[in-house]
Design a protein around this motif. Structure first.
Motif, mmCIF file in Angstrom:
data_model
loop_
_atom_site.group_PDB
_atom_site.id
_atom_site.type_symbol
_atom_site.label_atom_id
_atom_site.label_comp_id
_atom_site.label_asym_id
_atom_site.label_seq_id
_atom_site.Cartn_x
_atom_site.Cartn_y
_atom_site.Cartn_z
ATOM 1 N N SER A 122 73.751 -10.570 -16.310
ATOM 2 C CA SER A 122 74.188 -9.204 -16.010
ATOM 3 C C SER A 122 73.636 -8.298 -17.094
ATOM 4 O O SER A 122 73.451 -8.723 -18.242
ATOM 5 N N LEU A 123 73.356 -7.073 -16.722
ATOM 6 C CA LEU A 123 72.826 -6.100 -17.666
ATOM 7 C C LEU A 123 73.947 -5.173 -18.130
ATOM 8 O O LEU A 123 74.938 -4.988 -17.415
ATOM 9 N N PRO A 124 73.820 -4.583 -19.322
ATOM 10 C CA PRO A 124 74.898 -3.720 -19.833
ATOM 11 C C PRO A 124 75.125 -2.501 -18.951
ATOM 12 O O PRO A 124 74.233 -2.060 -18.216
ATOM 13 N N VAL A 125 76.325 -1.965 -19.029
ATOM 14 C CA VAL A 125 76.684 -0.797 -18.220
ATOM 15 C C VAL A 125 75.745 0.371 -18.510
ATOM 16 O O VAL A 125 75.354 1.117 -17.611
ATOM 17 N N SER A 126 75.354 0.506 -19.771
ATOM 18 C CA SER A 126 74.453 1.609 -20.128
ATOM 19 C C SER A 126 73.135 1.502 -19.372
ATOM 20 O O SER A 126 72.568 2.518 -18.941
ATOM 21 N N SER A 127 72.630 0.284 -19.170
ATOM 22 C CA SER A 127 71.389 0.107 -18.412
ATOM 23 C C SER A 127 71.583 0.471 -16.955
ATOM 24 O O SER A 127 70.693 1.050 -16.315
ATOM 25 N N GLN A 128 72.735 0.125 -16.403
ATOM 26 C CA GLN A 128 73.003 0.438 -15.013
ATOM 27 C C GLN A 128 73.121 1.947 -14.803
ATOM 28 O O GLN A 128 72.684 2.480 -13.779
ATOM 29 N N ILE A 129 73.707 2.640 -15.778
ATOM 30 C CA ILE A 129 73.792 4.102 -15.694
ATOM 31 C C ILE A 129 72.394 4.717 -15.792
ATOM 32 O O ILE A 129 72.046 5.633 -15.031
ATOM 33 N N LYS A 130 71.575 4.198 -16.699
ATOM 34 C CA LYS A 130 70.204 4.691 -16.832
ATOM 35 C C LYS A 130 69.409 4.453 -15.553
ATOM 36 O O LYS A 130 68.577 5.273 -15.171
ATOM 37 N N ALA A 131 69.683 3.325 -14.891
ATOM 38 C CA ALA A 131 68.985 3.026 -13.641
ATOM 39 C C ALA A 131 69.318 4.055 -12.571
ATOM 40 O O ALA A 131 68.444 4.454 -11.785
ATOM 41 N N VAL A 132 70.562 4.506 -12.522
ATOM 42 C CA VAL A 132 70.960 5.503 -11.537
ATOM 43 C C VAL A 132 70.365 6.863 -11.887
ATOM 44 O O VAL A 132 69.826 7.571 -11.022
ATOM 45 N N LEU A 133 70.449 7.232 -13.158
ATOM 46 C CA LEU A 133 69.972 8.548 -13.569
ATOM 47 C C LEU A 133 68.454 8.658 -13.495
ATOM 48 O O LEU A 133 67.923 9.660 -13.018
ATOM 49 N N LEU A 134 67.733 7.641 -13.954
ATOM 50 C CA LEU A 134 66.275 7.676 -13.912
ATOM 51 C C LEU A 134 65.710 6.264 -13.785
ATOM 52 O O LEU A 134 65.248 5.862 -12.737
ATOM 53 N N LYS A 135 65.752 5.480 -14.861
ATOM 54 C CA LYS A 135 65.237 4.110 -14.812
ATOM 55 C C LYS A 135 65.869 3.298 -15.927
ATOM 56 O O LYS A 135 66.216 3.820 -16.985
ATOM 57 N N GLN A 136 66.028 2.005 -15.675
ATOM 58 C CA GLN A 136 66.646 1.135 -16.659
ATOM 59 C C GLN A 136 65.589 0.554 -17.586
ATOM 60 O O GLN A 136 64.399 0.503 -17.240
ATOM 61 N N PRO A 137 65.983 0.124 -18.782
ATOM 62 C CA PRO A 137 65.021 -0.499 -19.700
ATOM 63 C C PRO A 137 64.388 -1.734 -19.071
ATOM 64 O O PRO A 137 65.032 -2.469 -18.316
ATOM 65 N N SER A 138 63.134 -1.961 -19.374
ATOM 66 C CA SER A 138 62.419 -3.090 -18.791
ATOM 67 C C SER A 138 62.932 -4.406 -19.351
ATOM 68 O O SER A 138 63.396 -4.494 -20.490
ATOM 69 N N LEU A 139 62.805 -5.433 -18.522
ATOM 70 C CA LEU A 139 63.203 -6.792 -18.880
ATOM 71 C C LEU A 139 61.927 -7.612 -19.038
ATOM 72 O O LEU A 139 60.966 -7.435 -18.281
ATOM 73 N N TYR A 140 61.924 -8.533 -20.014
ATOM 74 C CA TYR A 140 60.727 -9.309 -20.311
ATOM 75 C C TYR A 140 61.040 -10.794 -20.391
ATOM 76 O O TYR A 140 62.144 -11.195 -20.784
ATOM 77 N N ALA A 141 60.050 -11.601 -20.022
ATOM 78 C CA ALA A 141 60.106 -13.047 -20.210
ATOM 79 C C ALA A 141 58.952 -13.446 -21.119
ATOM 80 O O ALA A 141 57.790 -13.118 -20.836
ATOM 81 N N THR A 142 59.272 -14.113 -22.209
ATOM 82 C CA THR A 142 58.250 -14.647 -23.104
ATOM 83 C C THR A 142 58.134 -16.143 -22.848
ATOM 84 O O THR A 142 59.143 -16.850 -22.805
ATOM 85 N N ILE A 143 56.912 -16.612 -22.681
ATOM 86 C CA ILE A 143 56.657 -17.991 -22.275
ATOM 87 C C ILE A 143 55.788 -18.684 -23.311
ATOM 88 O O ILE A 143 54.748 -18.147 -23.725
ATOM 89 N N TRP A 144 56.230 -19.877 -23.722
ATOM 90 C CA TRP A 144 55.448 -20.722 -24.617
ATOM 91 C C TRP A 144 54.953 -21.939 -23.841
ATOM 92 O O TRP A 144 55.735 -22.578 -23.117
ATOM 93 N N PRO A 145 53.683 -22.303 -23.979
ATOM 94 C CA PRO A 145 53.230 -23.556 -23.359
ATOM 95 C C PRO A 145 53.799 -24.751 -24.115
ATOM 96 O O PRO A 145 54.333 -24.595 -25.223
ATOM 97 N N PRO A 146 53.721 -25.942 -23.541
ATOM 98 C CA PRO A 146 54.227 -27.134 -24.247
ATOM 99 C C PRO A 146 53.478 -27.351 -25.561
ATOM 100 O O PRO A 146 52.305 -26.995 -25.688
ATOM 101 N N ARG A 147 54.152 -27.949 -26.498
ATOM 102 C CA ARG A 147 53.500 -28.312 -27.759
ATOM 103 C C ARG A 147 52.465 -29.406 -27.507
ATOM 104 O O ARG A 147 52.596 -30.214 -26.593
ATOM 105 N N THR A 148 51.430 -29.401 -28.316
ATOM 106 C CA THR A 148 50.407 -30.445 -28.214
ATOM 107 C C THR A 148 50.940 -31.746 -28.789
ATOM 108 O O THR A 148 52.019 -31.794 -29.400
#
Length: 645
Positions: free
Chosen positions: A551-577
């Motif tokens: 779930s995202l914070p209430v502040s993000s949900q309010i920003k989404a209604v007013l204009l846009k919510q902060p972006s969400l990111y996924a950082t991915i690491w490959p397997p170790r050698t």
């Protein structure tokens, strides 16, 4: 032209009449409809602008202002930009709403007089326009619908009569246009649901900021200019004494808030050069209110500020302002070509050439592989269906994969591709994605369905420019591959938490249980805080996938209604050698609306894709952003395996 049904067969940002947004020579009939719509909208706006400005500016002055603001709006939203007449239709809705309110106010000022025939005719026209706009572009249709509601409720018209006068043409225009496009009434609910899903998911999936910080300040100034002019409009015509009543101020506030919010969303959710659309539409909006002659200098100053800020944002004055003859001649030539006065065949050939040069071309051997068989083109590149009319195009419902913003939309595509009614061939460009998204998660369940229900037949190119031709696997086997795949590897990132129960998975039924994959098998779950890295299980010989919940914070949900919510990111690491070394991570934009769908993390060699077109294994990952600081909020990752034959 392909007789596809919106709702069950097509879901997109645009509806059956989205073709009016562009004047492009795909087909003579559609181009002619687009030209007629463009002329009706442009000349309609010009007429309303001249009517509104004439008392204070004179006919000549009003004509000059109308030309200037429409030239600016057209430079971004109209013919010169090859798109945007649906947005100009939204401005015409605003123009009609203001005109109706002006006429209704004048009728109230005359003792015992009710709204005249012109007022009712314009209200009926506004309703009809709103009905048609609902079938062009979703957000413009909803804006027009909102303006109809505001006028009916707050303009001081007899409520029941106003509802009928606006509602009957609205419903009539909508249903007539729907039937005229060859659409079935039974599909209205699925069209409405799909369109709403596009609207609902757009902001979180498509929000973008490209460093145009000065334009944020320009926008604040322009909104203030519009509010000032609208406040002066609410005072009424010259000679009228007193202040607006509560209903009058409520009408003004509703129009100001609704219009400003809608146009800010249009221009600043994707804050790149989309902001020019905002400034162009606002230039027309500032000119629309009819103000007293004594207030004309204020409106003139507001217009000057808006036009100057547009030019600053655009890096200069549009061609329509400094070279109107050239743009007029070009527009006239294209109208002549569309109307049959010559040149249409050449225009079509030129368009096909541009599409091929832009990446929509296919090798002859690829065309041979899909000949006489139904084919979809994923995730983008549907223009190839026009370039090669011999293709039996059978697209997935969401025309551009990146617009599957929600689980509902993603599951529609995954279910279609997994069904016996899905296309026999796929032209698949794995790395065709936008905004830094992970191409193997865009959209996630659809990609998993492609892996499970199609096998590679041929590959062209490699890496980001590579294309695969895929076909249905033969019964009881995987079919032939075109190169070595990449198996799953071990992951040793930090921060894994306790294993829990399985969460609900979007698209699971469509992905597994058919084709060459088994049903998803739950193997574990981890909980973590945002910004915390979690391990991915290593399972050889099967697809490893994951679904996410948070779930995202209430502040993000309010920003989404007013204009846009902060972006969400996924950082991915490959397997170790084997030596224990860890490669550099990759950070991708994460679409929250499809979080619950299966996201492929690793694939076995049995997938059969060439190495350069095979997703790399994920050893560990983390989610961040979305309004949460690192260490705050929680997300869960449920892991699954899908056996692949």
């Amino acid at each position: 032209m392909r007789h596809l049904q919106f709702g069950p067969s097509i879901i997109f940002t645009y509806g059956p009449y989205g073709l009016v947004d562009n004047i492009l020579p795909f087909y003579r009939l559609t181009a002619l409809v687009a030209v007629m719509y463009a002329l009706a909208i442009s000349w309609g706006l010009a007429a309303v602008l001249c009517w509104a400005l004439r008392p204070s500016w004179s006919l000549l002055g009003g004509g000059v202002v109308a030309w200037a603001v429409l030239a600016v709006a057209d430079a971004r939203t109209g013919y010169a930009d090859l798109g945007g007449y649906a947005d100009l239709g939204g401005v015409l809705s605003l123009a009609l709403a203001l005109t109706i309110a002006q006429l209704a106010r004048g009728a109230r000022g005359a003792r015992g007089a009710g709204p005249g025939p012109r007022c009712w005719a314009l209200l009926a026209l506004l309703g009809a326009l709103a009905g048609f706009q609902l079938l062009t572009k979703a957000n413009d249709g909803l804006l027009a619908l909102g303006l109809v509601a505001v006028v009916v409720v707050l303009a001081g018209l007899p409520p029941l009569q106003a509802t009928v006068v606006a509602g009957v043409p609205l419903a009539g225009a909508f249903l007539a246009a729907w039937a005229g496009a060859g659409q079935k009434l039974a599909n209205l609910w699925s069209y409405a649901r799909g369109t709403w899903s596009v609207v609902e998911g757009y902001g979180s999936a498509m929000s973008l900021t490209k460093g145009r910080g000065a334009e944020d300040l320009y926008a604040v100034a322009v909104v203030a200019m519009f509010g000032l002019v609208l406040a002066l409009w609410s005072l009424g015509p010259a000679g009228r004494s007193g202040r607006p009543g509560l209903m009058g101020w409520a009408l003004t506030a509703a129009i100001f808030a609704g219009w400003s919010w809608a146009v800010l969303k249009e221009g600043f959710v994707r804050h790149d050069t989309h902001d020019l659309t905002f400034f162009g539409l606002m230039a027309v909006a500032v000119a629309l209110p009819r103000v007293r002659r004594i207030h004309m200098p204020v409106q003139g100053a507001a217009l000057c500020v808006t036009l100057v800020l547009y030019c600053l944002a655009a890096g200069g004055a549009p061609e329509q302002l400094h070279s109107p003859r050239a743009s007029t001649v070009a527009f006239g030539e294209d109208i002549g070509a569309v109307a049959g006065f010559g040149g249409f065949s050449n225009a079509r050939a030129q368009l096909r050439g541009q599409l091929v040069a832009g990446g929509s071309g296919l090798p002859a051997s690829a065309l041979a592989l899909v000949a006489s068989r139904s084919v979809a083109i994923e995730p983008t590149g549907t223009a190839a269906a026009y370039v090669y009319p011999q293709l039996r195009w059978d697209p997935a419902p969401v025309l551009q994969g990146y617009t599957a913003y929600t689980s509902y939309l993603d599951d529609l595509d995954a279910s279609f591709l997994s069904s016996v009614h899905g296309p026999q061939r796929l032209i698949y460009q794995p790395f065709a994605t936008i905004d830094g998204r992970d191409p193997w998660w865009d959209p996630p369940a659809t990609v998993a369905a492609i892996f499970c229900h199609y096998v590679p037949l041929a590959a062209y190119g490699s890496g980001e420019g590579g294309t695969l031709v895929l076909g249905r696997p033969p019964a009881g086997g995987t079919g032939g591959g075109v190169g070595a795949g990449v198996g799953a590897g071990a992951g040793t990132g930090g921060g894994a938490a306790a294993v829990g129960g399985a969460a609900a998975v979007g698209g699971a039924a469509a992905v597994g249980g058919g084709g060459r994959c088994g049903q998803p098998d739950f193997i574990g779950k981890v909980d973590a805080h945002f910004g915390e890295r979690v391990n991915v299980p290593a399972v050889r010989g099967a697809i490893v996938a994951a679904s996410f919940s948070f779930s995202l914070p209430v502040s993000s949900q309010i920003k989404a209604v007013l204009l846009k919510q902060p972006s969400l990111y996924a950082t991915i690491w490959p397997p170790r050698t084997e030596a224990g070394a860890s490669a550099e991570p990759a950070k991708y934009r994460f679409v929250p609306g499809t979080a619950s769908d299966l996201h492929v993390l690793s694939v076995p060699a049995a997938l059969g894709y060439p190495a350069s077109l095979t997703p790399g294994a994920v050893g560990s990952l983390e989610l961040s952003g979305g309004g949460w600081a690192d260490g705050d909020g929680e997300y869960s990752v449920s892991y699954y395996t899908l056996a692949i034959r």
